[in-house]
Design an enzyme around this catalytic site. Structure first.
Site, PDB file in Angstrom:
ATOM      1  N   SER A   1      39.412  35.185  39.668  1.00  0.00           N
ATOM      2  CA  SER A   1      40.062  35.682  38.460  1.00  0.00           C
ATOM      3  C   SER A   1      40.269  37.181  38.521  1.00  0.00           C
ATOM      4  O   SER A   1      39.383  37.935  38.920  1.00  0.00           O
ATOM      5  CB  SER A   1      39.229  35.348  37.227  1.00  0.00           C
ATOM      6  OG  SER A   1      39.219  33.975  36.992  1.00  0.00           O
TER       7      SER A   1
ATOM      8  N   ASP B   1      45.874  37.195  28.990  1.00  0.00           N
ATOM      9  CA  ASP B   1      44.624  37.321  29.742  1.00  0.00           C
ATOM     10  C   ASP B   1      44.714  38.455  30.761  1.00  0.00           C
ATOM     11  O   ASP B   1      44.387  38.303  31.935  1.00  0.00           O
ATOM     12  CB  ASP B   1      44.243  36.004  30.423  1.00  0.00           C
ATOM     13  CG  ASP B   1      42.829  36.049  31.005  1.00  0.00           C
ATOM     14  OD1 ASP B   1      41.987  36.803  30.486  1.00  0.00           O
ATOM     15  OD2 ASP B   1      42.573  35.340  31.994  1.00  0.00           O
TER      16      ASP B   1
ATOM     17  N   HIS C   1      39.569  38.130  30.545  1.00  0.00           N
ATOM     18  CA  HIS C   1      38.304  37.397  30.402  1.00  0.00           C
ATOM     19  C   HIS C   1      37.209  37.949  31.310  1.00  0.00           C
ATOM     20  O   HIS C   1      36.033  37.671  31.103  1.00  0.00           O
ATOM     21  CB  HIS C   1      38.493  35.881  30.588  1.00  0.00           C
ATOM     22  CG  HIS C   1      38.707  35.444  32.006  1.00  0.00           C
ATOM     23  ND1 HIS C   1      39.966  35.290  32.558  1.00  0.00           N
ATOM     24  CD2 HIS C   1      37.827  35.114  32.977  1.00  0.00           C
ATOM     25  CE1 HIS C   1      39.846  34.873  33.814  1.00  0.00           C
ATOM     26  NE2 HIS C   1      38.563  34.774  34.099  1.00  0.00           N
TER      27      HIS C   1
END
Length: 181
Positions: free
Chosen positions: A118, A45, A15
């Site tokens: 992230s 992801d 992402h």
């Protein structure tokens, strides 16, 4: 993200790269390099970027074994929380649980996970990457629920991407040999 190979392979969250194929990588010392997204796993992801510069001996992380994790084990999350400039942020917590969602293995932790973490590593106290931080649940009634993809899941993508890259290099070398003859 994190550099996983001295030749410039970077593991991060899918992402983060989105639909982009070309990216700029800024290392902690401020050096910048161009890179290309060469592998993606949308279900887990995960994404792999290759720094396009060559001849460098990049520092790399050590990949651990997420199959050995247990609830209560201590971990450290590293990233750039909230995208703040400067040094990376570090938060310590424990593994709250090991969870599955379909075929994806998640490490649930109470280490502080915020936007900007992230794609960063979740590290055990031996300094080994055991997960890739991916998301957290947020809300008034929720606290300390961050999640990372288990590193052993990522190792499958890493091996697949490296194998494809090696095959492409061999094919390119053969084409160049044919041109010379």
């Amino acid at each position: 993200g994190m550099i996983i190979d001295k030749s410039g392979y970077i593991l991060t969250s899918n992402h983060i790269v989105g639909d982009t194929q070309s990216v700029t990588i800024i290392l902690s010392g401020g050096r910048q390099y161009q890179g290309t997204v060469i592998g993606e796993d949308e279900i887990r992801d995960l994404a792999i970027i290759k720094i396009t510069a060559s001849g460098f001996d990049f520092p790399v992380v050590t990949l651990g074994n997420s199959d050995k994790l247990e609830s209560g084990g201590e971990v450290i999350a590293i990233g750039y929380s909230l995208g703040l400039e400067g040094s990376t942020t570090i938060s310590k917590g424990v593994i709250s649980a090991l969870r599955y969602s379909g075929s994806v293995r998640f490490i649930q932790t109470d280490a502080a996970i915020n936007p900007g973490n992230s794609g960063g590593p979740l590290i055990n106290l031996n300094g080994e990457v055991v997960g890739i931080v991916t998301f957290k649940f947020a809300g008034e009634a929720v606290g300390g629920m961050g999640f990372a993809i288990a590193i052993n899941d990522a190792k499958l993508l890493i091996a697949d991407v490296k194998q494809k890259q090696d095959a492409q290099r061999q094919e390119q070398a053969l084409l160049e040999l044919e041109k010379e003859t």
